[in-house]
Design a protein around this motif. Structure first.
Motif, PDB file in Angstrom:
ATOM      1  N   GLN A 145      -4.941 -11.853  -4.201  1.00  0.00           N
ATOM      2  CA  GLN A 145      -5.691 -13.035  -3.780  1.00  0.00           C
ATOM      3  C   GLN A 145      -6.758 -12.670  -2.759  1.00  0.00           C
ATOM      4  O   GLN A 145      -7.907 -13.116  -2.853  1.00  0.00           O
ATOM      5  CB  GLN A 145      -4.741 -14.075  -3.183  1.00  0.00           C
ATOM      6  CG  GLN A 145      -5.437 -15.358  -2.749  1.00  0.00           C
ATOM      7  CD  GLN A 145      -4.488 -16.331  -2.071  1.00  0.00           C
ATOM      8  OE1 GLN A 145      -3.304 -16.046  -1.916  1.00  0.00           O
ATOM      9  NE2 GLN A 145      -4.999 -17.465  -1.655  1.00  0.00           N
TER      10      GLN A 145
ATOM     11  N   PHE B 205      -5.288 -19.721 -11.380  1.00  0.00           N
ATOM     12  CA  PHE B 205      -5.983 -18.437 -11.228  1.00  0.00           C
ATOM     13  C   PHE B 205      -6.368 -17.858 -12.583  1.00  0.00           C
ATOM     14  O   PHE B 205      -7.390 -17.181 -12.713  1.00  0.00           O
ATOM     15  CB  PHE B 205      -5.106 -17.455 -10.465  1.00  0.00           C
ATOM     16  CG  PHE B 205      -5.043 -17.712  -8.981  1.00  0.00           C
ATOM     17  CD1 PHE B 205      -6.195 -17.835  -8.236  1.00  0.00           C
ATOM     18  CD2 PHE B 205      -3.823 -17.825  -8.334  1.00  0.00           C
ATOM     19  CE1 PHE B 205      -6.147 -18.075  -6.872  1.00  0.00           C
ATOM     20  CE2 PHE B 205      -3.757 -18.055  -6.969  1.00  0.00           C
ATOM     21  CZ  PHE B 205      -4.921 -18.188  -6.243  1.00  0.00           C
TER      22      PHE B 205
ATOM     23  N   GLY C  15      -1.048 -23.712  -4.117  1.00  0.00           N
ATOM     24  CA  GLY C  15       0.208 -23.528  -4.851  1.00  0.00           C
ATOM     25  C   GLY C  15       0.908 -22.245  -4.467  1.00  0.00           C
ATOM     26  O   GLY C  15       2.143 -22.196  -4.331  1.00  0.00           O
ATOM     27  N   LEU C  16       0.120 -21.194  -4.246  1.00  0.00           N
ATOM     28  CA  LEU C  16       0.697 -19.911  -3.845  1.00  0.00           C
ATOM     29  C   LEU C  16       1.301 -20.002  -2.454  1.00  0.00           C
ATOM     30  O   LEU C  16       2.345 -19.397  -2.174  1.00  0.00           O
ATOM     31  CB  LEU C  16      -0.390 -18.837  -3.881  1.00  0.00           C
ATOM     32  CG  LEU C  16       0.053 -17.402  -4.180  1.00  0.00           C
ATOM     33  CD1 LEU C  16       0.766 -17.338  -5.530  1.00  0.00           C
ATOM     34  CD2 LEU C  16      -1.158 -16.483  -4.187  1.00  0.00           C
TER      35      LEU C  16
ATOM     36  N   SER D  27      -0.130 -22.212  -9.544  1.00  0.00           N
ATOM     37  CA  SER D  27      -1.149 -21.270  -9.081  1.00  0.00           C
ATOM     38  C   SER D  27      -1.454 -20.224 -10.145  1.00  0.00           C
ATOM     39  O   SER D  27      -2.610 -19.816 -10.312  1.00  0.00           O
ATOM     40  CB  SER D  27      -0.695 -20.592  -7.787  1.00  0.00           C
ATOM     41  OG  SER D  27       0.341 -19.660  -8.036  1.00  0.00           O
TER      42      SER D  27
ATOM     43  N   GLY E 174      -5.286 -23.071  -6.534  1.00  0.00           N
ATOM     44  CA  GLY E 174      -4.330 -22.011  -6.796  1.00  0.00           C
ATOM     45  C   GLY E 174      -3.759 -21.423  -5.517  1.00  0.00           C
ATOM     46  O   GLY E 174      -2.568 -21.106  -5.438  1.00  0.00           O
ATOM     47  N   GLY E 175      -4.606 -21.284  -4.498  1.00  0.00           N
ATOM     48  CA  GLY E 175      -4.129 -20.765  -3.222  1.00  0.00           C
ATOM     49  C   GLY E 175      -3.132 -21.675  -2.549  1.00  0.00           C
ATOM     50  O   GLY E 175      -2.156 -21.219  -1.943  1.00  0.00           O
TER      51      GLY E 175
ATOM     52  N   GLY F 289       2.251 -14.739 -10.417  1.00  0.00           N
ATOM     53  CA  GLY F 289       2.675 -16.129 -10.248  1.00  0.00           C
ATOM     54  C   GLY F 289       3.707 -16.538 -11.279  1.00  0.00           C
ATOM     55  O   GLY F 289       4.691 -17.214 -10.959  1.00  0.00           O
TER      56      GLY F 289
END
Length: 423
Positions: free
Chosen positions: A123, A183, A19-20, A179, A16-17, A81
């Motif tokens: 995050q 998450f 993608g962020l 993300s 997820g991080g 997101g």
């Protein structure tokens, strides 16, 4: 439902991080350069957007930090997101149709910055609930590497054509959409939010805690100084002139890519050294050892390409080591339900430092004249700015003994009030 495996939570958080981070590139270069350039928007409009973003950051970051400390961080990441993906998707469609308008672009830019800022705070605040303390440095380092890689990957799509711009924005939209889903799947346990006492009082509590805690205050001072001084160091460093065909001198762009690889190098060094050296000790040691190398750029290429390269590479790598370790240490010693407001306080300090750095740069140019490639007249600025960065790191060095007990065990939110004045 709680994810049964800590390893699975970690892998989901890392994915997820990443993608962020892909989407994070959209709030800067992608929107302002990749979209405004091909669509014919000028520097005045770029400056207006940048000013609007700065003002919104100063006004709304603390309330957003309060919000992050009130809600479930996993839910906040999923919602922000999804919103960012929708905003970027609308811009990608408009760019593909070559129908981007200035109001639409400005609205998306401002909204994405606010939404992504909330996601960034969430995050950072969510990570200590997902992983154990001894994994904070590796995960933060991987996030930094992912961010550096995404700036290259998405940047390659920006060829100047509207089709490439639409593709780049679309990739960013897909990244943050992915993300949001990842998450949302984690479902890590979180502490209950404290009773609400009003946005203003909660915001003041977060600022007071950050600026009165000795270690956190030292971190703010260092990052403020680095941000304020770095532009002057870069502007007044001697840029080497390399011969081109036809005996025309040009700046040494061949060497400039080394600055960008310094970030992943620093992140890897943080992973390799933090257990042996200690998280906080590694941060101030990296600063004090690496920043004096900035003085090597004063010789340009007179001492050879190796020394010039070290003068650019080593300080950036040291700053990356400090960024990873200081973030991890702040996550470890800050009560969980103050992490959002503590991070917001730091963001505001960095925005103010950026403005202060611009004033210092303009003042230096006024006093000694504007620099050009190969001009060595700015050496006093580089020396003073480097000394300023080192001076701002001294408070961390003075707290080297006080910081070690904070690394011995996990923080307790129940004792946050009692521990607020001691690291």
């Amino acid at each position: 439902m709680i994810s049964p495996s800590p390893r699975r939570r970690l892998l989901l958080f890392l994915a997820g991080g990443v993608g962020l981070q892909v989407g994070a590139f959209a709030e800067g270069n992608l929107l302002w350069i990749g979209v405004m350039g091909p669509m014919g928007f000028g520097y005045a409009q770029v400056g207006l957007a940048h000013l609007a973003v700065m003002l919104l950051t100063l006004l709304f970051t603390l309330p957003l930090g309060v919000l992050v400390d009130r809600v479930r961080r996993g839910t906040a990441l999923a919602v922000t997101g999804g919103l960012a993906a929708g905003l970027l998707g609308s811009l990608a469609l408009a760019a593909w149709l070559e129908a981007v308008t200035w109001p639409h672009l400005l609205l998306v830019t401002l909204a994405v910055v606010m939404v992504r800022g909330t996601g960034h705070l969430a995050q950072e605040a969510y990570l200590p609930a997902v992983v154990e303390r001894d994994r904070l440095v590796p995960v933060n380092a991987m996030m930094l590497i992912a961010g550096s890689a995404s700036s290259f990957g998405v940047g390659f799509l920006l060829s100047g054509s509207p089709g490439a711009t639409a593709a780049a924005v679309g990739v960013a939209a897909l990244g943050v959409a992915g993300s949001a889903w990842l998450f949302g799947v984690i479902r890590a346990p979180e502490e209950p939010a404290p009773p609400r006492t009003g946005v203003w009082r909660e915001a003041v509590e977060g600022v007071r805690f950050t600026l009165t805690h000795p270690v956190l205050r030292a971190i703010v001072v260092y990052l403020f100084g680095l941000t304020a001084m770095q532009e002057s160091i870069e502007e007044f460093a001697v840029t080497p002139l390399l011969p081109e065909s036809g005996d025309v001198a040009r700046p040494g762009a061949v060497l400039s890519w080394l600055i960008y690889v310094a970030t992943p190098i620093g992140a890897v060094l943080a992973i390799l050294l933090y257990r042996r050296v200690g998280t906080f000790r590694l941060a101030w040691a990296a600063v004090l050892v690496s920043q004096p190398f900035s003085l090597l750029v004063l010789a340009g290429m007179d001492w050879g390409p190796i020394w010039y390269t070290l003068g650019r590479l080593v300080p950036w790598a040291g700053a990356a080591v400090a960024a990873v370790t200081l973030l991890s240490h702040r996550q470890a010693i800050t009560p969980r339900r103050l992490l959002g407001r503590s991070g917001a306080t730091l963001i505001i300090a960095l925005v103010v430092a950026e403005v202060a750095g611009s004033f210092l740069e303009v003042l230096a140019e006024f006093l000694i004249g504007r620099q050009g490639p190969g001009d060595a007249g700015g050496w006093p600025v580089v020396v003073l700015a480097t000394a300023g960065v080192l001076a701002c790191a001294v408070p961390m060095f003075r707290l080297r003994r006080l910081s070690h007990p904070a690394e011995a065990g996990p923080p307790s939110d129940a004792g946050a009030s009692a521990d607020a004045g001691a690291p």
